[in-house]
Scaffold this motif. Structure first.
Motif, short mmCIF file in Angstrom:
data_model
loop_
_atom_site.label_atom_id
_atom_site.label_comp_id
_atom_site.label_asym_id
_atom_site.label_seq_id
_atom_site.Cartn_x
_atom_site.Cartn_y
_atom_site.Cartn_z
N LEU A 139 -4.64 0.80 -4.98
CA LEU A 139 -4.97 0.55 -3.58
C LEU A 139 -6.21 -0.33 -3.47
CD1 LEU A 139 -4.26 4.06 -2.01
CD2 LEU A 139 -2.90 1.96 -1.75
N VAL A 164 -3.25 5.52 -8.50
CA VAL A 164 -3.09 5.15 -7.10
C VAL A 164 -4.38 4.60 -6.48
CG1 VAL A 164 -3.52 7.53 -6.30
CG2 VAL A 164 -2.26 5.91 -4.85
N SER A 170 0.82 -1.21 0.00
CA SER A 170 0.00 0.00 0.00
C SER A 170 0.85 1.26 0.00
CB SER A 170 -0.93 0.00 1.22
OG SER A 170 -1.83 -1.10 1.17
N SER A 171 1.91 1.25 0.81
CA SER A 171 2.77 2.43 0.86
C SER A 171 3.50 2.62 -0.47
CB SER A 171 3.78 2.31 2.01
OG SER A 171 4.63 1.19 1.84
N THR A 215 1.06 4.03 -2.99
CA THR A 215 0.84 5.44 -2.69
C THR A 215 1.99 6.30 -3.22
OG1 THR A 215 -0.43 4.90 -0.71
CG2 THR A 215 0.47 7.12 -0.85
#
Length: 225
Positions: free
Chosen positions: A77, A73, A62-63, A66
């Motif tokens: 996600l 994005v 997820s990071s 991002t």
């Protein structure tokens, strides 16, 4: 059910399914105590082969999305969340998700580190389990001679013997030994590889990447220690 009798005399007999027969190799595998299991896990962690938990993998993915997702994005996600919950089934979404993970594996340190840790565990876990919880074998040969079971001073199978075992036999017996420690019952067959995906859709995640980085079947006497 987790085996509670950890004595070598209670060891189970394991033979790979593809080698069944009168003279097939047999490995004697025992369950370990809670302390022994934790020591095994500690050893794997020290070798950067500890367990990769689903939530830390999800956080790294997820990071990374991002950071690199750009205009994609939100969709990325969403795909990550669907994959985490086991709901990612659409073939196009799967292709895009795999492609995005491939990019993360090249450019996102948090994800790269977890993938390295997972790869280390895949290689070292069977070896570490085998050397700790194998207590004997039958019908094991090397260069035409019977291979006599022995342990080192640390009560683990010696490295010299490990080097003489068929790697496939070692891996199969090691995985079986590991499953015994956590209640693994019946032997499991390997999952067949999935069919090749069509050409993946390339996602434009164009932000700058951070710096970062066969044994012969010969009868022999049982040996146990």
């Amino acid at each position: 059910m987790i085996l509670t009798n950890t004595h070598p005399t209670a060891a189970i007999r394991y033979t790979p399914e593809w080698l069944k027969g009168d003279d097939a190799p047999v490995f004697l595998l025992r369950a370990g105590t809670v302390f022994e299991r934790e020591m095994m896990e500690a050893s794997l962690t020290a070798a950067q082969a500890g367990t990769v938990w689903p939530w830390e993998l999800y956080e790294a993915i997820s990071s990374g999305f991002t950071q690199f997702g750009g205009e994609f994005v939100e969709r990325l996600l969403m795909l990550a969340e669907a994959a985490q919950s086991g709901d990612l089934e659409d073939e196009a979404d799967l292709r895009d998700y795999k492609q995005a993970l491939k990019i993360l594996g090249q450019h996102w340190p948090a994800y790269k580190d977890l993938m390295k840790q997972q790869a280390n565990r895949n290689v070292l876990l069977p070896l570490e389990s085998f050397r700790r919880f194998c207590v004997g074998w039958e019908n094991i040969t090397h260069d035409g001679a019977h291979l006599i079971f022995a342990k080192a001073m640390d009560q683990c199978v010696t490295e010299a013997l490990l080097a003489k075992l068929d790697p496939l036999l070692l891996r199969g017996a090691g995985l079986r030994a590991y499953n015994l420690q956590y209640g693994g019952g019946e032997e499991k067959n390997s999952v067949a590889p999935s069919k090749s995906d069509a050409d993946p859709v390339t996602l434009n995640m164009g932000a700058k990447s951070p710096a970062g980085g066969s044994s012969e079947k010969t009868a022999t006497k049982k040996t146990r220690r």
